[in-house]
Design a protein around this motif. Structure first.
Motif, mmCIF file in Angstrom:
data_model
loop_
_atom_site.group_PDB
_atom_site.id
_atom_site.type_symbol
_atom_site.label_atom_id
_atom_site.label_comp_id
_atom_site.label_asym_id
_atom_site.label_seq_id
_atom_site.Cartn_x
_atom_site.Cartn_y
_atom_site.Cartn_z
ATOM 1 N N ASP A 199 0.872 7.271 -6.264
ATOM 2 C CA ASP A 199 -0.161 8.312 -6.244
ATOM 3 C C ASP A 199 0.461 9.705 -6.281
ATOM 4 O O ASP A 199 0.022 10.585 -7.027
ATOM 5 C CB ASP A 199 -1.018 8.205 -4.978
ATOM 6 C CG ASP A 199 -1.967 7.021 -4.991
ATOM 7 O OD1 ASP A 199 -2.280 6.520 -6.085
ATOM 8 O OD2 ASP A 199 -2.392 6.604 -3.901
ATOM 9 N N SER A 245 2.006 1.967 -3.435
ATOM 10 C CA SER A 245 0.888 2.543 -4.189
ATOM 11 C C SER A 245 0.725 4.019 -3.864
ATOM 12 O O SER A 245 0.458 4.837 -4.749
ATOM 13 C CB SER A 245 -0.402 1.776 -3.869
ATOM 14 O OG SER A 245 -1.502 2.305 -4.581
ATOM 15 N N ASP A 277 0.833 -1.203 0.000
ATOM 16 C CA ASP A 277 0.000 0.000 0.000
ATOM 17 C C ASP A 277 0.867 1.253 0.000
ATOM 18 O O ASP A 277 0.538 2.245 -0.659
ATOM 19 C CB ASP A 277 -0.910 -0.014 1.231
ATOM 20 C CG ASP A 277 -1.660 1.297 1.419
ATOM 21 O OD1 ASP A 277 -2.611 1.552 0.648
ATOM 22 O OD2 ASP A 277 -1.295 2.055 2.340
ATOM 23 N N TYR A 295 -8.328 -2.982 -2.244
ATOM 24 C CA TYR A 295 -9.046 -2.791 -0.977
ATOM 25 C C TYR A 295 -9.989 -3.963 -0.730
ATOM 26 O O TYR A 295 -10.020 -4.548 0.357
ATOM 27 C CB TYR A 295 -9.844 -1.482 -1.005
ATOM 28 C CG TYR A 295 -10.743 -1.315 0.198
ATOM 29 C CD1 TYR A 295 -10.257 -0.799 1.387
ATOM 30 C CD2 TYR A 295 -12.086 -1.698 0.146
ATOM 31 C CE1 TYR A 295 -11.072 -0.654 2.502
ATOM 32 C CE2 TYR A 295 -12.908 -1.567 1.254
ATOM 33 C CZ TYR A 295 -12.395 -1.041 2.426
ATOM 34 O OH TYR A 295 -13.205 -0.925 3.527
ATOM 35 N N LYS A 339 -6.691 0.438 -6.880
ATOM 36 C CA LYS A 339 -6.785 0.697 -5.443
ATOM 37 C C LYS A 339 -8.087 0.156 -4.872
ATOM 38 O O LYS A 339 -8.119 -0.373 -3.757
ATOM 39 C CB LYS A 339 -6.647 2.193 -5.164
ATOM 40 C CG LYS A 339 -5.257 2.728 -5.441
ATOM 41 C CD LYS A 339 -5.044 4.123 -4.874
ATOM 42 C CE LYS A 339 -5.940 5.160 -5.496
ATOM 43 N NZ LYS A 339 -5.614 6.523 -4.996
ATOM 44 N N GLN A 359 -5.072 3.379 -11.824
ATOM 45 C CA GLN A 359 -4.686 3.343 -10.424
ATOM 46 C C GLN A 359 -5.902 3.406 -9.511
ATOM 47 O O GLN A 359 -5.973 2.712 -8.491
ATOM 48 C CB GLN A 359 -3.728 4.505 -10.129
ATOM 49 C CG GLN A 359 -3.354 4.696 -8.671
ATOM 50 C CD GLN A 359 -2.450 3.611 -8.108
ATOM 51 O OE1 GLN A 359 -2.290 2.559 -8.718
ATOM 52 N NE2 GLN A 359 -1.862 3.875 -6.957
ATOM 53 N N SER A 401 -3.299 4.334 0.580
ATOM 54 C CA SER A 401 -3.644 4.409 -0.835
ATOM 55 C C SER A 401 -4.816 3.518 -1.209
ATOM 56 O O SER A 401 -5.778 3.982 -1.826
ATOM 57 C CB SER A 401 -2.421 4.034 -1.684
ATOM 58 O OG SER A 401 -2.714 4.112 -3.053
ATOM 59 N N TYR A 402 -4.755 2.246 -0.860
ATOM 60 C CA TYR A 402 -5.831 1.332 -1.225
ATOM 61 C C TYR A 402 -7.146 1.823 -0.642
ATOM 62 O O TYR A 402 -7.236 2.163 0.545
ATOM 63 C CB TYR A 402 -5.565 -0.074 -0.691
ATOM 64 C CG TYR A 402 -4.383 -0.773 -1.304
ATOM 65 C CD1 TYR A 402 -3.796 -0.316 -2.483
ATOM 66 C CD2 TYR A 402 -3.848 -1.925 -0.729
ATOM 67 C CE1 TYR A 402 -2.715 -0.963 -3.050
ATOM 68 C CE2 TYR A 402 -2.761 -2.582 -1.287
ATOM 69 C CZ TYR A 402 -2.201 -2.098 -2.444
ATOM 70 O OH TYR A 402 -1.126 -2.749 -3.002
#
Length: 259
Positions: A58, A54, A51, A179, A175, A171, A207-208
């Motif tokens: 972002d 990620s 995460d 999740y 994400k 993205q 992020s997720y």
């Protein structure tokens, strides 16, 4: 889960592989035993690490978006720096990545909860694949950002804008997918067990996430949401292929005119 095994075409991200890993899940065999904490604690380590990668991606995409919106020299340099720095950190992290090894103690606990040890290990080792995708995507943006101050700028701006939009939208889908992949592992957990997953994993995500997320209590409900994201990813991939096809045709026509 059959539809989740479809190839999405998103480079080496191996979304289908992750989806396959989710087949094992933690299921409904979880009870009030305290050793559920061992699973969550271990799972949190590699999941939050992924995460975090990620989240770094972002930030790099955000810098590119700010440049395209403002279109000035300062924001261009910031976008270049953000992308370049992120690539460097990710390449370093990828080079230092250590393969996950499942301990005998945790393997026993996982077996008690009906979790396939091999699939769990695959999930834990996905970081390198995700980093590879992020690096590849950012290097593509880096190439076009470097051309923004040269004569080719006007010719290539449409491509930069398209690729940025494609990566941003992809993205967002990924994400949400990741999740709900967390949700899938722990679907059916209740009470203190569910609260512990939220405390150790969900609350620490950077992020997720999904728009208006709802934690589902059944795998079937989670699968439906994950399949929606897979559908969106396939649509994005189709748009990318269309764009590449148009670009190749335009280049061909330009070559004909120059002859």
């Amino acid at each position: 889960m059959g539809r989740m095994m479809r190839k999405t075409g998103f480079g080496g991200a191996l979304l289908a592989l992750l989806a396959g890993a989710l087949l094992a899940g933690c299921g409904n065999k979880a009870d009030a035993r305290e050793n559920y904490r061992q699973i969550v604690d271990d799972y949190a380590v590699f999941t939050l690490e992924q995460d975090g990668d990620s989240a770094a991606y972002d930030k790099a995409l955000e810098a590119v978006g700010i440049y395209l919106e403002n279109d000035d020299g300062d924001s261009l340099e910031k976008a270049r720096s953000a992308v370049s720095d992120t690539i460097g950190r990710m390449e370093e992290d990828a080079g230092q990545a250590v393969s996950y090894e499942l301990s005998e103690e945790l393997a026993t606990v996982l077996a008690g909860y009906g979790v396939d040890q091999e699939e769990y290990t695959i999930n834990a080792n996905m970081r390198s694949a995700y980093l590879s995708d992020y690096i590849e995507n950012l290097k593509t943006l880096q190439y076009y950002l470097e051309l923004e101050s040269q004569e080719e700028r006007d010719l290539l701006r449409d491509t930069l804008e398209f690729l940025y939009g494609f990566q941003r939208d992809s993205q967002t889908c990924e994400k949400g997918f990741y999740y709900y992949s967390i949700n899938y592992w722990f679907a059916g957990w209740e009470g203190d067990q569910k609260a512990y997953v939220e405390e150790k994993v969900i609350k620490n995500l950077k992020s997720y996430g999904a728009e208006n997320p709802v934690w589902e209590d059944s795998r079937e409900a989670v699968e439906q949401k994950m399949n929606l994201y897979l559908d969106q990813m396939e649509e994005l991939q189709y748009r990318l292929e269309e764009h590449i096809g148009r670009s190749q045709e335009e280049l061909y026509q330009m070559e004909l005119l120059s002859e």
